[in-house]
Design a protein around this motif. Sequence first.
Motif, PDB file in Angstrom:
ATOM      1  N   UNK A  77     -16.252  46.531 -40.524  1.00 55.11           N
ATOM      2  CA  UNK A  77     -15.132  46.306 -41.444  1.00 55.11           C
ATOM      3  C   UNK A  77     -14.485  44.968 -41.101  1.00 55.11           C
ATOM      4  N   UNK A  78     -14.748  43.901 -41.876  1.00 57.51           N
ATOM      5  CA  UNK A  78     -13.996  42.659 -41.677  1.00 57.51           C
ATOM      6  C   UNK A  78     -12.652  42.796 -42.392  1.00 57.51           C
ATOM      7  N   UNK A  79     -11.594  42.293 -41.785  1.00 53.01           N
ATOM      8  CA  UNK A  79     -10.280  42.450 -42.423  1.00 53.01           C
ATOM      9  C   UNK A  79      -9.385  41.249 -42.164  1.00 53.01           C
ATOM     10  N   UNK A  80      -8.501  41.006 -43.107  1.00 49.87           N
ATOM     11  CA  UNK A  80      -7.497  39.952 -42.955  1.00 49.87           C
ATOM     12  C   UNK A  80      -6.271  40.345 -43.777  1.00 49.87           C
ATOM     13  N   UNK A  81      -5.182  40.637 -43.075  1.00 48.78           N
ATOM     14  CA  UNK A  81      -3.903  40.985 -43.726  1.00 48.78           C
ATOM     15  C   UNK A  81      -4.062  42.122 -44.738  1.00 48.78           C
ATOM     16  N   UNK A  82      -4.721  43.180 -44.347  1.00 49.05           N
ATOM     17  CA  UNK A  82      -4.918  44.316 -45.238  1.00 49.05           C
ATOM     18  C   UNK A  82      -4.326  45.594 -44.629  1.00 49.05           C
ATOM     19  N   UNK A  83      -3.175  45.473 -43.993  1.00 46.44           N
ATOM     20  CA  UNK A  83      -2.549  46.651 -43.408  1.00 46.44           C
ATOM     21  C   UNK A  83      -2.207  47.701 -44.458  1.00 46.44           C
ATOM     22  N   UNK A  84      -2.081  47.267 -45.710  1.00 44.86           N
ATOM     23  CA  UNK A  84      -1.730  48.194 -46.784  1.00 44.86           C
ATOM     24  C   UNK A  84      -2.909  49.032 -47.263  1.00 44.86           C
ATOM     25  N   UNK A  85      -4.134  48.616 -46.933  1.00 42.40           N
ATOM     26  CA  UNK A  85      -5.301  49.321 -47.467  1.00 42.40           C
ATOM     27  C   UNK A  85      -6.321  49.748 -46.426  1.00 42.40           C
ATOM     28  N   UNK A  86      -6.266  49.193 -45.218  1.00 43.27           N
ATOM     29  CA  UNK A  86      -7.361  49.407 -44.277  1.00 43.27           C
ATOM     30  C   UNK A  86      -7.454  50.851 -43.785  1.00 43.27           C
ATOM     31  N   UNK A  87      -6.342  51.568 -43.733  1.00 45.36           N
ATOM     32  CA  UNK A  87      -6.424  52.964 -43.280  1.00 45.36           C
ATOM     33  C   UNK A  87      -7.207  53.814 -44.272  1.00 45.36           C
ATOM     34  N   UNK A  88      -7.027  53.550 -45.540  1.00 42.74           N
ATOM     35  CA  UNK A  88      -7.807  54.270 -46.549  1.00 42.74           C
ATOM     36  C   UNK A  88      -9.300  53.992 -46.363  1.00 42.74           C
ATOM     37  N   UNK A  89      -9.619  52.747 -46.078  1.00 41.50           N
ATOM     38  CA  UNK A  89     -11.003  52.369 -45.802  1.00 41.50           C
ATOM     39  C   UNK A  89     -11.525  53.089 -44.567  1.00 41.50           C
ATOM     40  N   UNK A  90     -10.758  53.017 -43.481  1.00 39.95           N
ATOM     41  CA  UNK A  90     -11.184  53.611 -42.220  1.00 39.95           C
ATOM     42  C   UNK A  90     -11.379  55.116 -42.347  1.00 39.95           C
ATOM     43  N   UNK A  91     -10.462  55.795 -42.989  1.00 41.04           N
ATOM     44  CA  UNK A  91     -10.569  57.245 -43.135  1.00 41.04           C
ATOM     45  C   UNK A  91     -11.784  57.648 -43.955  1.00 41.04           C
ATOM     46  N   UNK A  92     -12.147  56.822 -44.939  1.00 35.67           N
ATOM     47  CA  UNK A  92     -13.327  57.143 -45.743  1.00 35.67           C
ATOM     48  C   UNK A  92     -14.605  57.091 -44.914  1.00 35.67           C
ATOM     49  N   UNK A  93     -14.572  56.297 -43.843  1.00 38.89           N
ATOM     50  CA  UNK A  93     -15.734  56.195 -42.957  1.00 38.89           C
ATOM     51  C   UNK A  93     -15.693  57.296 -41.898  1.00 38.89           C
ATOM     52  N   UNK A  94     -14.520  57.518 -41.304  1.00 32.99           N
ATOM     53  CA  UNK A  94     -14.372  58.601 -40.325  1.00 32.99           C
ATOM     54  C   UNK A  94     -14.783  59.932 -40.948  1.00 32.99           C
ATOM     55  N   UNK A  95     -14.463  60.133 -42.219  1.00 33.53           N
ATOM     56  CA  UNK A  95     -14.734  61.406 -42.886  1.00 33.53           C
ATOM     57  C   UNK A  95     -16.166  61.550 -43.387  1.00 33.53           C
TER      58      UNK A  95
END
Length: 314
Positions: A9-27
């Motif tokens: 997961x490359x990221x830059x200033x996406x604190x508003x969306x990255x948790x949704x991304x991360x949870x979709x992978x964890x799940x």
Amino acid sequence: MPDKVTVIIPTYNRSDSILRTLKSIINQSYRPLDIVIIDDGSQDNTKDVLQPYLAGGDNCTIRYFYQENAGVSAARNYGIKVARGEYISFCDSDDILLPGKIEKQVHYMKQEGADVSYGQVRYKSDTGEYLNHPEPASDDPALQFLFYKTLSPNDSWMFSRELFTEHNLSFRVGCSWGEDNEFLVKALFWAKKAVYFDFCTAEITVGRDDGLSRFSWEKAGRDVYIYEQIRSWLESHAPSEFRRKRYLNTINYYTIPAQVINRVWAGRQDKTGARDTLAQYSAYTSFWNVLRGPLCISKFKMLVKIVLLKVYLH
């Protein structure tokens, strides 16, 4: 034990969306899983938002790496360098992987003996959503990609680790537009076998104010640049004169003209910008250049657009 999969997961200033991304992978149902987050110099609270999840667990490791801002290509390359999985996939930090994506993709790749695979994605914006429909891979998937027949975002793809180690596969550093297409052409060129599986793999966010999907005339030049780089690479790596000519003719008479003409068509209401762009890349967008090479339905549509643009803009 099943083969480990790394998701980068490359990221830059996406604190508003990255948790949704991360949870979709964890799940995801698949284990073992290695999630690698490359923070490309974020100036928001991305790390703070992620901190509670970095402990991992349930046969899923979550590793966070910070680098000074160097662009998405450098971030993805960093992720490839530290990946531990036998398979490698990517997910942008404002997108999500859909349930079952990793498990089904690994199973299908093993079943088919493939080192590259891809599927559908769902594009979503404030105005609606739609699916893309890439075609099944042919015996020359790199050529097929140049005709935009297997075009699908990075999130939908998965690669064997050997593809990276054997061919030093990486993204062009300093490039943030079209770098994924160059990477995918090279991956498909080197692949022993590429396969398409009929499954919607990810949801892609489009229309963000800070996103790459915003219209810009500058992107026409970036499109031309990246495909000229692809052309040079294929010219020097094609295994035969026949394939070399086929790649070059496809890029010169279809791939680049289609990129420029479709962008001009999308922005045609700005007549000045449209005229200037057509004039700047006239070597590619002229009616007679596009007419060269084998005709197909999509090329016929492109020729019609050229005629309509000539009428509309003059």
